[in-house]
Scaffold this motif. Sequence first.
Motif, PDB file in Angstrom:
ATOM      1  N   VAL A   7       0.721  -1.227   0.016  1.00  0.00           N
ATOM      2  CA  VAL A   7       0.056   0.035   0.025  1.00  0.00           C
ATOM      3  C   VAL A   7       1.059   1.325  -0.024  1.00  0.00           C
ATOM      4  O   VAL A   7       0.763   2.080  -0.972  1.00  0.00           O
ATOM      5  N   TYR A   8       2.069   1.058   0.838  1.00  0.00           N
ATOM      6  CA  TYR A   8       2.835   2.212   0.901  1.00  0.00           C
ATOM      7  C   TYR A   8       3.440   2.547  -0.580  1.00  0.00           C
ATOM      8  O   TYR A   8       3.747   3.558  -0.871  1.00  0.00           O
ATOM      9  N   GLY A   9       3.787   1.438  -1.152  1.00  0.00           N
ATOM     10  CA  GLY A   9       4.454   1.591  -2.503  1.00  0.00           C
ATOM     11  C   GLY A   9       3.330   2.053  -3.663  1.00  0.00           C
ATOM     12  O   GLY A   9       3.862   3.031  -4.197  1.00  0.00           O
ATOM     13  N   VAL A  10       2.019   1.832  -3.544  1.00  0.00           N
ATOM     14  CA  VAL A  10       1.096   2.492  -4.231  1.00  0.00           C
ATOM     15  C   VAL A  10       1.067   4.059  -4.133  1.00  0.00           C
ATOM     16  O   VAL A  10       1.160   4.805  -4.845  1.00  0.00           O
ATOM     17  N   LEU A  11       0.844   4.302  -2.583  1.00  0.00           N
ATOM     18  CA  LEU A  11       0.849   5.629  -2.363  1.00  0.00           C
ATOM     19  C   LEU A  11       2.140   6.525  -2.621  1.00  0.00           C
ATOM     20  O   LEU A  11       1.896   7.689  -3.063  1.00  0.00           O
ATOM     21  N   ASN A  12       3.235   5.758  -2.776  1.00  0.00           N
ATOM     22  CA  ASN A  12       4.190   6.432  -3.244  1.00  0.00           C
ATOM     23  C   ASN A  12       4.155   7.078  -4.689  1.00  0.00           C
ATOM     24  O   ASN A  12       5.316   7.755  -5.260  1.00  0.00           O
ATOM     25  N   THR A  13       3.409   6.300  -5.637  1.00  0.00           N
ATOM     26  CA  THR A  13       3.034   6.870  -6.956  1.00  0.00           C
ATOM     27  C   THR A  13       1.954   7.880  -6.922  1.00  0.00           C
ATOM     28  O   THR A  13       1.776   8.529  -8.068  1.00  0.00           O
ATOM     29  N   VAL A  14       1.554   8.179  -5.734  1.00  0.00           N
ATOM     30  CA  VAL A  14       0.334   9.494  -5.852  1.00  0.00           C
ATOM     31  C   VAL A  14       1.083  10.778  -5.399  1.00  0.00           C
ATOM     32  O   VAL A  14       1.477  11.084  -4.460  1.00  0.00           O
ATOM     33  N   MET A  15       1.215  11.292  -6.733  1.00  0.00           N
ATOM     34  CA  MET A  15       2.089  12.667  -6.506  1.00  0.00           C
ATOM     35  C   MET A  15       0.850  13.854  -6.012  1.00  0.00           C
ATOM     36  O   MET A  15      -0.073  13.917  -5.910  1.00  0.00           O
ATOM     37  N   ASP A  16       1.676  14.861  -5.120  1.00  0.00           N
ATOM     38  CA  ASP A  16       1.098  16.017  -4.703  1.00  0.00           C
ATOM     39  C   ASP A  16       0.793  16.919  -5.816  1.00  0.00           C
ATOM     40  O   ASP A  16       1.603  16.951  -6.690  1.00  0.00           O
ATOM     41  N   PRO A  17      -0.310  17.317  -5.942  1.00  0.00           N
ATOM     42  CA  PRO A  17      -1.024  18.196  -7.032  1.00  0.00           C
ATOM     43  C   PRO A  17      -0.270  19.287  -7.188  1.00  0.00           C
ATOM     44  O   PRO A  17      -0.260  19.869  -8.310  1.00  0.00           O
TER      45      PRO A  17
END
Length: 162
Positions: A7-17
């Motif tokens: 899950v943290y790996g996935v969240l590391n792909t969510v960039m700050d807009p």
Amino acid sequence: MLSPDEVYGVLNTVMDPEVPVISVVELGIVRDVAIQNDAVTITITPTYSGCPAMREIEADIRTALVARGVHDVNVKLVLSPAWTTDWIGPDAREKLRAYGIAPPGRAEPQGLITLTRSRVAVQCPFCGSNDTRLQSEFGSTACKAIHVCNSCRQPFDEFKAL
């Protein structure tokens, strides 16, 4: 079901807009990942109350996890402890600098009340000079200030220390 590390790996792909070179994890707003049965709960802290990017970040977190097969995603917003720029790690600070944004300095200790904001020189992210001047406390977003480098003459944002 994904593991907490996945899950943290996935969240590391969510960039700050607002600063698309650092992820929400690198920004330090992801406080916790909890998995119970088939539900994933992500706890986040906004960079400041009223941050206009938070709804987009919540939607991006949901979208990224649903794309990885998690269909029960809860995003929990917590305000305490308050987010601080001290939660931005060294690698993310370097990414900010490389992107042309001066990374924040150390945040002032909690409880310290000052009538004026003391400023140390903000290093230019382009040429590295400390010969810079504050142009405006208000930059492209509320969390940034605008500076100009007297050496290379480049304007740049500073991510304000909070």
